[in-house]
Design an enzyme around this catalytic site. Structure first.
Site, PDB file in Angstrom:
ATOM      1  N   TYR A   1     -10.997   6.685 -15.515  1.00 30.27           N
ATOM      2  CA  TYR A   1     -11.184   5.508 -14.663  1.00 30.27           C
ATOM      3  C   TYR A   1     -11.693   4.325 -15.480  1.00 30.27           C
ATOM      4  O   TYR A   1     -11.173   3.208 -15.383  1.00 30.27           O
ATOM      5  CB  TYR A   1     -12.169   5.841 -13.549  1.00 30.27           C
ATOM      6  CG  TYR A   1     -12.371   4.741 -12.542  1.00 30.27           C
ATOM      7  CD1 TYR A   1     -11.386   4.442 -11.617  1.00 30.27           C
ATOM      8  CD2 TYR A   1     -13.564   4.010 -12.506  1.00 30.27           C
ATOM      9  CE1 TYR A   1     -11.571   3.432 -10.682  1.00 30.27           C
ATOM     10  CE2 TYR A   1     -13.759   3.006 -11.577  1.00 30.27           C
ATOM     11  CZ  TYR A   1     -12.755   2.723 -10.674  1.00 30.27           C
ATOM     12  OH  TYR A   1     -12.938   1.723  -9.749  1.00 30.27           O
TER      13      TYR A   1
ATOM     14  N   THR B   1     -17.048   1.959   0.095  1.00 28.26           N
ATOM     15  CA  THR B   1     -15.633   2.054   0.450  1.00 28.26           C
ATOM     16  C   THR B   1     -15.262   3.520   0.630  1.00 28.26           C
ATOM     17  O   THR B   1     -16.000   4.416   0.184  1.00 28.26           O
ATOM     18  CB  THR B   1     -14.723   1.449  -0.639  1.00 28.26           C
ATOM     19  OG1 THR B   1     -14.713   2.333  -1.779  1.00 28.26           O
ATOM     20  CG2 THR B   1     -15.189   0.061  -1.052  1.00 28.26           C
TER      21      THR B   1
ATOM     22  N   VAL C   1       2.761   0.687  -5.942  1.00 22.71           N
ATOM     23  CA  VAL C   1       2.595  -0.386  -6.927  1.00 22.71           C
ATOM     24  C   VAL C   1       3.106   0.004  -8.300  1.00 22.71           C
ATOM     25  O   VAL C   1       3.310  -0.861  -9.158  1.00 22.71           O
ATOM     26  CB  VAL C   1       1.114  -0.821  -7.042  1.00 22.71           C
ATOM     27  CG1 VAL C   1       0.640  -1.470  -5.760  1.00 22.71           C
ATOM     28  CG2 VAL C   1       0.218   0.340  -7.463  1.00 22.71           C
TER      29      VAL C   1
ATOM     30  N   ASN D   1      -5.530  -5.082  -6.351  1.00 24.53           N
ATOM     31  CA  ASN D   1      -6.642  -4.250  -5.901  1.00 24.53           C
ATOM     32  C   ASN D   1      -6.331  -2.762  -5.807  1.00 24.53           C
ATOM     33  O   ASN D   1      -7.252  -1.952  -5.772  1.00 24.53           O
ATOM     34  CB  ASN D   1      -7.118  -4.765  -4.532  1.00 24.53           C
ATOM     35  CG  ASN D   1      -8.206  -3.916  -3.945  1.00 24.53           C
ATOM     36  OD1 ASN D   1      -9.348  -3.958  -4.379  1.00 24.53           O
ATOM     37  ND2 ASN D   1      -7.850  -3.121  -2.933  1.00 24.53           N
TER      38      ASN D   1
ATOM     39  N   LYS E   1      -9.891   0.651 -16.178  1.00 28.16           N
ATOM     40  CA  LYS E   1     -10.491  -0.602 -15.739  1.00 28.16           C
ATOM     41  C   LYS E   1     -10.816  -1.524 -16.916  1.00 28.16           C
ATOM     42  O   LYS E   1     -10.760  -2.754 -16.779  1.00 28.16           O
ATOM     43  CB  LYS E   1     -11.738  -0.325 -14.902  1.00 28.16           C
ATOM     44  CG  LYS E   1     -11.422   0.313 -13.545  1.00 28.16           C
ATOM     45  CD  LYS E   1     -10.479  -0.545 -12.724  1.00 28.16           C
ATOM     46  CE  LYS E   1     -10.278  -0.007 -11.319  1.00 28.16           C
ATOM     47  NZ  LYS E   1      -9.410  -0.875 -10.482  1.00 28.16           N
TER      48      LYS E   1
ATOM     49  N   ASP F   1       0.850  -1.186   0.000  1.00 31.36           N
ATOM     50  CA  ASP F   1       0.000   0.000   0.000  1.00 31.36           C
ATOM     51  C   ASP F   1       0.886   1.236   0.000  1.00 31.36           C
ATOM     52  O   ASP F   1       1.892   1.297   0.710  1.00 31.36           O
ATOM     53  CB  ASP F   1      -0.905   0.012   1.232  1.00 31.36           C
ATOM     54  CG  ASP F   1      -2.057   0.989   1.069  1.00 31.36           C
ATOM     55  OD1 ASP F   1      -1.850   2.176   1.378  1.00 31.36           O
ATOM     56  OD2 ASP F   1      -3.129   0.559   0.632  1.00 31.36           O
TER      57      ASP F   1
END
Length: 238
Positions: A133, A168, A45, A67, A137, A38
Site C-alpha cells: 500500500y 471509511t 479504473v 480516489n 501511494k 466505481d
C-alpha cells in the site's frame, strides 16, 4: 452551501463509498455535475478499454478526483505477488489511467482544470506491514507531481492529499480492526483507540472533512497551488 462549482463537471473515481462518496456529494451540492467511476458499477479504473469508452462523456471535464483504491497490510516476507500486483494495479495503474483520461480531455477543450489525487500518509511515512500500500501511494504522490509539471502549461493543476486515519469502510476489511472491534465492543471505540494511539490530535478525520479539503484544492481559492501534497494526518507524521 455555496455554488462555487456551479456548471462544472467533475469525475470522481471510487465514488460509491468513503472519501469518494463524500466528495461527490459535496461537489454536487455546490453545483457540479458528477461522473462517477466505481468497480461496483462495472467500471474498473484499471481497464484502458473502459477509459477509451468513457472519453466522450469526459470531453467537457473540469475536475478529476483520483480516489479509487484498495488497502493491503502484509509484512514483506509474507506478501503474495498477486496481492502486490493487485494493489499496484488499482492504486497506481488506475490513478495513471484516470489522470491520463482527465488531462487528455482538459488539453483538448483548452480550458484547463484541476485534479486531486487521494494518496496517503503511508506513501510518506514507513510503517511495518504497509509495503504494498505504501509503495503504491508513494508512487501516486510522484505521479501527481509529474502530472502537475506536465499539466501547468495547459492550465491544469494537479495536487495530492495524504490523509492519515479517516473513518471509511476500508477499515472494515482489515482483520486486526475486526479483532479490535470485538475486543472493545464497537467500531467507534476501535477507531477512537487507534486515533488516540497514533495521532497527536487524538482523532481520525471524517470522510466529509477530507472531502472539504479536496474541494479546497479544486477551488479557485487554490488557484496558485499545484504539485503540492496536503498532509492531513492529525499530526501522525510528526
Amino acid at each position: 452551501m455555496s455554488n462555487r462549482f456551479s456548471g462544472r463537471h467533475a469525475l470522481v473515481t471510487g465514488h460509491a463509498s468513503g472519501i469518494g462518496a463524500a466528495t461527490a456529494k459535496l461537489l454536487a451540492a455546490e453545483g457540479a455535475r458528477i461522473t462517477g467511476v466505481d468497480r461496483a458499477e462495472g467500471r474498473d479504473v484499471t481497464d484502458p478499454a473502459m477509459w477509451d469508452a468513457l472519453a466522450p462523456q469526459l470531453a467537457d471535464i473540469d475536475f478529476a478526483i483520483v480516489n479509487a483504491g484498495v488497502s493491503s497490510g502484509t509484512p514483506i516476507v509474507d506478501i503474495d505477488l498477486a496481492d502486490w500486483r493487485r494493489t499496484q494495479s488499482v492504486n497506481l495503474d488506475g490513478a495513471m489511467l484516470t489522470i491520463r483520461a482527465a488531462m487528455r480531455a482538459m488539453i483538448a477543450h483548452g480550458r484547463g482544470g484541476a485534479i486531486v489525487v487521494t494518496a496517503s500518509i503511508s506513501g510518506i511515512k514507513a510503517e511495518a506491514g504497509t509495503a504494498a500500500y505504501g509503495a503504491s501511494k508513494a508512487g501516486v504522490i510522484q505521479l501527481a507531481r509529474v502530472a502537475a509539471k506536465e499539466g501547468a502549461p495547459h492550465g491544469i493543476r494537479v495536487n495530492a492529499i495524504a490523509p492519515g486515519g479517516v473513518d471509511t469502510p476500508m477499515w472494515d476489511g482489515a482483520d486486526f480492526f475486526a479483532d479490535m472491534v470485538r475486543e472493545l465492543g464497537s467500531r467507534d471505540a476501535a477507531l477512537a483507540a487507534m486515533a488516540r494511539e497514533a495521532t497527536p490530535l487524538g482523532r481520525w478525520a471524517s470522510a466529509d472533512e477530507t472531502a472539504r479539503q479536496i474541494a479546497f484544492l479544486l477551488s479557485d481559492d487554490a488557484a496558485s497551488i499545484t504539485g503540492a501534497v496536503l498532509t492531513a494526518d492529525g499530526g501522525y507524521s510528526l
